[in-house]
Scaffold this motif. Structure first.
Motif, mmCIF file in Angstrom:
data_model
loop_
_atom_site.group_PDB
_atom_site.id
_atom_site.type_symbol
_atom_site.label_atom_id
_atom_site.label_comp_id
_atom_site.label_asym_id
_atom_site.label_seq_id
_atom_site.Cartn_x
_atom_site.Cartn_y
_atom_site.Cartn_z
ATOM 1 N N ASN A 32 -29.615 22.647 -54.830
ATOM 2 C CA ASN A 32 -31.004 22.194 -54.825
ATOM 3 C C ASN A 32 -31.246 21.333 -53.599
ATOM 4 O O ASN A 32 -30.359 20.607 -53.146
ATOM 5 C CB ASN A 32 -31.314 21.320 -56.054
ATOM 6 N N MET A 33 -32.457 21.412 -53.097
ATOM 7 C CA MET A 33 -32.937 20.463 -52.101
ATOM 8 C C MET A 33 -34.135 19.761 -52.724
ATOM 9 O O MET A 33 -34.903 20.380 -53.452
ATOM 10 C CB MET A 33 -33.345 21.166 -50.812
ATOM 11 N N ALA A 34 -34.264 18.479 -52.466
ATOM 12 C CA ALA A 34 -35.400 17.733 -52.985
ATOM 13 C C ALA A 34 -35.976 16.876 -51.874
ATOM 14 O O ALA A 34 -35.238 16.345 -51.042
ATOM 15 C CB ALA A 34 -34.981 16.853 -54.152
ATOM 16 N N GLU A 35 -37.295 16.794 -51.863
ATOM 17 C CA GLU A 35 -37.992 15.898 -50.941
ATOM 18 C C GLU A 35 -38.715 14.849 -51.772
ATOM 19 O O GLU A 35 -39.474 15.190 -52.677
ATOM 20 C CB GLU A 35 -39.001 16.663 -50.095
ATOM 21 N N ILE A 36 -38.438 13.598 -51.464
ATOM 22 C CA ILE A 36 -39.073 12.492 -52.170
ATOM 23 C C ILE A 36 -39.677 11.553 -51.140
ATOM 24 O O ILE A 36 -38.993 11.140 -50.193
ATOM 25 C CB ILE A 36 -38.062 11.733 -53.051
ATOM 26 N N VAL A 37 -40.946 11.246 -51.323
ATOM 27 C CA VAL A 37 -41.617 10.261 -50.485
ATOM 28 C C VAL A 37 -41.791 9.008 -51.331
ATOM 29 O O VAL A 37 -42.388 9.058 -52.406
ATOM 30 C CB VAL A 37 -42.979 10.775 -49.966
ATOM 31 N N LEU A 38 -41.245 7.905 -50.833
ATOM 32 C CA LEU A 38 -41.235 6.655 -51.581
ATOM 33 C C LEU A 38 -42.418 5.761 -51.238
ATOM 34 O O LEU A 38 -42.925 5.793 -50.119
ATOM 35 C CB LEU A 38 -39.953 5.879 -51.266
ATOM 36 N N LYS A 39 -42.782 4.936 -52.193
ATOM 37 C CA LYS A 39 -43.688 3.830 -51.914
ATOM 38 C C LYS A 39 -42.874 2.857 -51.063
ATOM 39 O O LYS A 39 -41.742 2.509 -51.439
ATOM 40 C CB LYS A 39 -44.141 3.153 -53.201
ATOM 41 N N PRO A 40 -43.398 2.421 -49.915
ATOM 42 C CA PRO A 40 -42.599 1.565 -49.021
ATOM 43 C C PRO A 40 -42.010 0.338 -49.701
ATOM 44 O O PRO A 40 -40.861 -0.030 -49.445
ATOM 45 C CB PRO A 40 -43.594 1.164 -47.929
ATOM 46 N N GLU A 41 -42.753 -0.276 -50.594
ATOM 47 C CA GLU A 41 -42.271 -1.485 -51.261
ATOM 48 C C GLU A 41 -41.150 -1.205 -52.267
ATOM 49 O O GLU A 41 -40.498 -2.123 -52.748
ATOM 50 C CB GLU A 41 -43.428 -2.221 -51.957
ATOM 51 N N CYS A 42 -40.912 0.059 -52.561
ATOM 52 C CA CYS A 42 -39.883 0.440 -53.548
ATOM 53 C C CYS A 42 -38.622 0.986 -52.908
ATOM 54 O O CYS A 42 -37.655 1.307 -53.612
ATOM 55 C CB CYS A 42 -40.458 1.486 -54.505
ATOM 56 N N ARG A 43 -38.593 1.104 -51.591
ATOM 57 C CA ARG A 43 -37.498 1.784 -50.907
ATOM 58 C C ARG A 43 -36.124 1.207 -51.264
ATOM 59 O O ARG A 43 -35.217 1.944 -51.641
ATOM 60 C CB ARG A 43 -37.701 1.763 -49.396
ATOM 61 N N GLU A 44 -35.941 -0.076 -51.123
ATOM 62 C CA GLU A 44 -34.617 -0.661 -51.354
ATOM 63 C C GLU A 44 -34.172 -0.517 -52.804
ATOM 64 O O GLU A 44 -33.008 -0.202 -53.083
ATOM 65 C CB GLU A 44 -34.584 -2.124 -50.903
ATOM 66 N N ALA A 45 -35.080 -0.726 -53.745
ATOM 67 C CA ALA A 45 -34.736 -0.563 -55.166
ATOM 68 C C ALA A 45 -34.394 0.888 -55.471
ATOM 69 O O ALA A 45 -33.446 1.172 -56.222
ATOM 70 C CB ALA A 45 -35.886 -1.045 -56.052
ATOM 71 N N PHE A 46 -35.138 1.828 -54.883
ATOM 72 C CA PHE A 46 -34.858 3.246 -55.088
ATOM 73 C C PHE A 46 -33.477 3.593 -54.537
ATOM 74 O O PHE A 46 -32.680 4.258 -55.207
ATOM 75 C CB PHE A 46 -35.928 4.120 -54.430
ATOM 76 N N LEU A 47 -33.195 3.156 -53.307
ATOM 77 C CA LEU A 47 -31.901 3.462 -52.697
ATOM 78 C C LEU A 47 -30.749 2.920 -53.527
ATOM 79 O O LEU A 47 -29.736 3.596 -53.705
ATOM 80 C CB LEU A 47 -31.841 2.919 -51.269
ATOM 81 N N ALA A 48 -30.904 1.724 -54.058
ATOM 82 C CA ALA A 48 -29.851 1.154 -54.901
ATOM 83 C C ALA A 48 -29.647 2.004 -56.151
ATOM 84 O O ALA A 48 -28.502 2.302 -56.533
ATOM 85 C CB ALA A 48 -30.201 -0.282 -55.284
ATOM 86 N N ALA A 49 -30.735 2.412 -56.789
ATOM 87 C CA ALA A 49 -30.638 3.212 -58.018
ATOM 88 C C ALA A 49 -30.024 4.580 -57.745
ATOM 89 O O ALA A 49 -29.167 5.050 -58.503
ATOM 90 C CB ALA A 49 -32.016 3.358 -58.661
ATOM 91 N N VAL A 50 -30.445 5.226 -56.680
ATOM 92 C CA VAL A 50 -29.945 6.579 -56.410
ATOM 93 C C VAL A 50 -28.494 6.544 -55.943
ATOM 94 O O VAL A 50 -27.694 7.417 -56.296
ATOM 95 C CB VAL A 50 -30.859 7.347 -55.439
ATOM 96 N N ARG A 51 -28.118 5.525 -55.175
ATOM 97 C CA ARG A 51 -26.708 5.427 -54.763
ATOM 98 C C ARG A 51 -25.802 5.235 -55.967
ATOM 99 O O ARG A 51 -24.726 5.837 -56.048
ATOM 100 C CB ARG A 51 -26.543 4.289 -53.768
ATOM 101 N N GLU A 52 -26.224 4.400 -56.896
ATOM 102 C CA GLU A 52 -25.450 4.197 -58.123
ATOM 103 C C GLU A 52 -25.303 5.516 -58.877
ATOM 104 O O GLU A 52 -24.208 5.870 -59.331
ATOM 105 C CB GLU A 52 -26.145 3.154 -59.003
ATOM 106 N N GLU A 53 -26.391 6.253 -59.003
ATOM 107 C CA GLU A 53 -26.371 7.530 -59.727
ATOM 108 C C GLU A 53 -25.481 8.549 -59.021
ATOM 109 O O GLU A 53 -24.688 9.244 -59.658
ATOM 110 C CB GLU A 53 -27.800 8.070 -59.871
#
Length: 134
Positions: A32-53
């Protein structure tokens, strides 16, 4: 477009078991390929969550072959993911895991858009031996 090109380049750095081998359709892994566009203010929290996963998936799921995340060179909030599983059953098992469900719940309000595309690998080669980003 640049994000897609980056993700496809990541495909060249995939698992060695497929190095230099044309993949027959019936033996092809689930990709699978996925494209996700983040809300700028959520970038760091998203990266932390996805790296953990991602790390937990690789640690406990034998059907996960490779998980890549790259950011668009011009827009750091536009991410492309390239995920590879041994087969459809491994992907379905991945989606049912507690860590994946936690990631989905944690990040559900962090993205402006999400798009998942199932792709068919034609040839996967690896010379570099992919390593996780630091």
């Amino acid at each position: 477009m640049k994000t897609v090109i980056l993700a496809l380049l990541c495909a060249a750095a995939l698992a060695l078991p497929f190095a230099g081998t044309a993949l027959a359709e019936e033996k092809a892994p689930r990709v699978n390929m996925a494209e996700i566009v983040l809300k700028p203010e959520c970038r760091e929290a998203f990266l932390a969550a996805v790296r953990e996963e991602m790390r937990e998936s690789l640690r406990v799921e034998p059907g996960v072959i490779a998980l890549y995340m790259v950011a668009d060179a011009e827009d750091p909030n536009k991410l492309t993911f390239f995920d590879m599983y041994t087969d459809d059953a491994a992907y379905e098992a991945h989606c049912a895991t507690p860590h994946f469900k936690k990631y989905i719940e944690t990040t559900k309000e962090m993205a402006v858009s999400k798009k998942v595309i199932r792709v068919t690998p034609l040839e996967l080669c690896d010379r570099l031996g992919a390593q996780p980003a630091k």
